[in-house]
Design an enzyme around this catalytic site. Structure first.
Site, PDB file in Angstrom:
ATOM      1  N   CYS A   1      38.518  33.052 -40.550  1.00  0.00           N
ATOM      2  CA  CYS A   1      37.112  33.298 -40.914  1.00  0.00           C
ATOM      3  C   CYS A   1      36.571  34.518 -40.171  1.00  0.00           C
ATOM      4  O   CYS A   1      36.368  34.463 -38.959  1.00  0.00           O
ATOM      5  CB  CYS A   1      36.308  32.041 -40.579  1.00  0.00           C
ATOM      6  SG  CYS A   1      34.535  32.246 -40.584  1.00  0.00           S
TER       7      CYS A   1
ATOM      8  N   CYS B   1      33.262  34.042 -38.315  1.00  0.00           N
ATOM      9  CA  CYS B   1      33.469  33.231 -37.106  1.00  0.00           C
ATOM     10  C   CYS B   1      33.873  34.129 -35.939  1.00  0.00           C
ATOM     11  O   CYS B   1      33.380  33.969 -34.817  1.00  0.00           O
ATOM     12  CB  CYS B   1      34.558  32.188 -37.339  1.00  0.00           C
ATOM     13  SG  CYS B   1      34.195  30.984 -38.632  1.00  0.00           S
TER      14      CYS B   1
END
Length: 110
Positions: free
Chosen positions: A36, A39
């Protein structure tokens, strides 16, 4: 991503139970995935918040490693930040939004 001393990983359902659901006080859980991008982008900010807001404990959960816990928590997007008080989820912040996350942490600690 990678854990840090301020935002350690939770690696089992039992550990999640112990450190989050059975915890007294304030806990912030960063639900992330290694693939991600957002993230990874917000990780340094989460680290900074963990050092700033020391009245809360901060942990990470890799949703791929702990998919059962992620499913039970209803995680559908990463990153999702779950905010707990005395083992009860009081709010969440979905997405890599530092302002919203900091506001959520401040509200949790108020």
């Amino acid at each position: 991503m990678g854990a840090s001393e301020h935002v350690p990983p939770i690696t089992s359902k039992a550990e999640f139970q112990e450190k989050v659901l059975n915890a007294k006080g304030f806990v912030v859980v960063d639900c992330f995935a290694t693939w991600c991008g957002p993230c990874k982008a917000i990780a340094p900010t989460v680290e900074k918040f963990a050092q700033t807001y020391t009245d809360a404990s901060f942990y990470q959960i890799d949703v791929d490693e702990l998919s059962e816990v992620a499913a039970e928590l209803g995680i559908r997007a990463m990153p999702t930040f779950l905010l707990f008080k005395d083992g009860q989820k009081v709010s969440d912040v979905v997405g890599a939004n530092p302002g919203a996350l900091e506001a959520g942490i401040k509200a949790l600690l108020a």
